[in-house]
Design a protein around this motif. Structure first.
Motif, mmCIF file in Angstrom:
data_model
loop_
_atom_site.group_PDB
_atom_site.id
_atom_site.type_symbol
_atom_site.label_atom_id
_atom_site.label_comp_id
_atom_site.label_asym_id
_atom_site.label_seq_id
_atom_site.Cartn_x
_atom_site.Cartn_y
_atom_site.Cartn_z
ATOM 1 N N UNK A 1 74.697 -50.349 17.476
ATOM 2 C CA UNK A 1 75.849 -49.695 16.878
ATOM 3 C C UNK A 1 75.414 -48.293 16.455
ATOM 4 N N UNK A 2 75.974 -47.285 17.121
ATOM 5 C CA UNK A 2 75.674 -45.890 16.768
ATOM 6 C C UNK A 2 76.945 -45.267 16.202
ATOM 7 N N UNK A 3 77.088 -45.389 14.899
ATOM 8 C CA UNK A 3 78.302 -44.930 14.245
ATOM 9 C C UNK A 3 78.221 -43.462 13.889
ATOM 10 N N UNK A 4 79.343 -42.801 14.053
ATOM 11 C CA UNK A 4 79.484 -41.413 13.645
ATOM 12 C C UNK A 4 80.655 -41.348 12.675
ATOM 13 N N UNK A 5 80.439 -40.725 11.515
ATOM 14 C CA UNK A 5 81.487 -40.554 10.523
ATOM 15 C C UNK A 5 81.961 -39.112 10.582
ATOM 16 N N UNK A 6 83.266 -38.934 10.746
ATOM 17 C CA UNK A 6 83.850 -37.597 10.851
ATOM 18 C C UNK A 6 84.860 -37.375 9.733
ATOM 19 N N UNK A 7 84.799 -36.192 9.137
ATOM 20 C CA UNK A 7 85.721 -35.791 8.068
ATOM 21 C C UNK A 7 86.881 -34.996 8.653
ATOM 22 N N UNK A 8 88.071 -35.212 8.077
ATOM 23 C CA UNK A 8 89.274 -34.475 8.482
ATOM 24 C C UNK A 8 90.037 -34.065 7.236
ATOM 25 N N UNK A 9 90.527 -32.827 7.233
ATOM 26 C CA UNK A 9 91.371 -32.360 6.135
ATOM 27 C C UNK A 9 92.791 -32.071 6.618
ATOM 28 N N UNK A 10 93.030 -32.289 7.899
ATOM 29 C CA UNK A 10 94.370 -32.184 8.485
ATOM 30 C C UNK A 10 94.619 -33.469 9.260
ATOM 31 N N UNK A 11 95.798 -34.023 9.113
ATOM 32 C CA UNK A 11 96.077 -35.341 9.679
ATOM 33 C C UNK A 11 96.408 -35.317 11.168
ATOM 34 N N UNK A 12 97.007 -34.242 11.657
ATOM 35 C CA UNK A 12 97.540 -34.282 13.019
ATOM 36 C C UNK A 12 96.521 -34.664 14.096
ATOM 37 N N UNK A 13 95.276 -34.186 14.043
ATOM 38 C CA UNK A 13 94.340 -34.588 15.097
ATOM 39 C C UNK A 13 94.037 -36.093 15.126
ATOM 40 N N UNK A 14 94.286 -36.790 14.005
ATOM 41 C CA UNK A 14 93.927 -38.215 13.932
ATOM 42 C C UNK A 14 95.093 -39.111 13.522
ATOM 43 N N UNK A 15 96.283 -38.551 13.397
ATOM 44 C CA UNK A 15 97.433 -39.345 12.934
ATOM 45 C C UNK A 15 97.616 -40.616 13.749
ATOM 46 N N UNK A 16 97.707 -40.502 15.069
ATOM 47 C CA UNK A 16 97.995 -41.680 15.883
ATOM 48 C C UNK A 16 96.870 -42.702 15.802
ATOM 49 N N UNK A 17 95.632 -42.245 15.735
ATOM 50 C CA UNK A 17 94.503 -43.172 15.592
ATOM 51 C C UNK A 17 94.612 -43.941 14.286
ATOM 52 N N UNK A 18 94.897 -43.241 13.194
ATOM 53 C CA UNK A 18 95.038 -43.897 11.890
ATOM 54 C C UNK A 18 96.170 -44.916 11.917
ATOM 55 N N UNK A 19 97.321 -44.541 12.458
ATOM 56 C CA UNK A 19 98.466 -45.457 12.523
ATOM 57 C C UNK A 19 98.124 -46.668 13.393
ATOM 58 N N UNK A 20 97.530 -46.437 14.563
ATOM 59 C CA UNK A 20 97.208 -47.541 15.466
ATOM 60 C C UNK A 20 96.221 -48.526 14.834
ATOM 61 N N UNK A 21 95.179 -48.017 14.191
ATOM 62 C CA UNK A 21 94.191 -48.891 13.565
ATOM 63 C C UNK A 21 94.827 -49.650 12.399
ATOM 64 N N UNK A 22 95.633 -48.950 11.625
ATOM 65 C CA UNK A 22 96.312 -49.601 10.501
ATOM 66 C C UNK A 22 97.179 -50.764 10.979
ATOM 67 N N UNK A 23 97.991 -50.526 11.991
ATOM 68 C CA UNK A 23 98.876 -51.576 12.513
ATOM 69 C C UNK A 23 98.054 -52.733 13.075
#
Length: 185
Positions: A1-23
């Motif tokens: 497992x090679x995990x990478x943690x990425x920070x975001x201060x704007x939602x648009x680049x990751x909105x769909x990923x966040x929604x999909x994972x949440x659902x």
């Protein structure tokens, strides 16, 4: 497992990923249904949270595949966060400045990465760069037969009361961790 943690201060680049994972996690894995848990309602909450100054997310990727995320928003002077408390809090406890309290709005880890410590790793990564004094969150006390709340307690949170922020939401345990950052145990 090679995990990478990425920070975001704007939602648009990751909105769909966040929604999909949440659902995936809330509906498919945990079986949480009803309007409150719908993708549309979550996306509305995400829009509200991410439009606030200071919003930040940390997403974990394993070989480019999203494994989980957390996001948080500082509570501003005009916050409605405390309005839904069903139990009174001490005088001054709910006074917010935009720099006092960070609200951990969501933390979600996909099934293949659960039990690996990833949730805590994402959580601590999100808090590491923050300057607020304390962090608060809401947890459904029945989630995992109380095991989810117990995890937060192990991370240094204490229950301070209960609240129901939406008419169709569960009654959540309201928890606080002070100070924001904990020393290594």
């Amino acid at each position: 497992m090679s995990l990478e943690l990425r920070h975001y201060t704007h939602v648009e680049p990751v909105r769909q990923t966040i929604v999909d994972v949440h659902v995936e996690v809330r509906q498919r894995d945990l079986g949480l249904t009803g309007p409150f848990y719908s993708a549309d309602r979550f996306n509305e909450r995400l829009s509200g949270h991410s439009s606030a100054p200071g919003w930040e997310a940390v997403l974990a990727y394993d070989g480019g595949e999203p494994a989980g995320f957390a996001y948080a928003t500082p509570l501003g002077p005009d916050t409605r966060w405390w309005a839904a408390m069903t139990t009174p809090l001490p005088d001054g406890y709910t006074v917010e400045t935009g720099k006092r309290t960070l609200a951990l709005n969501e933390i979600v880890v996909r099934r293949p990465w659960r039990g690996t410590g990833l949730a805590q790793r994402i959580h601590e990564e999100l808090l590491a760069g923050r300057s607020e004094e304390r962090v608060t969150l809401l947890v459904n006390p029945t989630a995992g037969d109380g095991k989810v709340q117990a995890v937060y307690e192990r991370w240094g949170y204490q229950k301070i009361g209960e609240q129901q922020p939406f008419p169709d939401s569960p009654v959540f345990a309201s928890m606080m961790r002070t100070p924001l950052k904990q020393s290594a145990r």
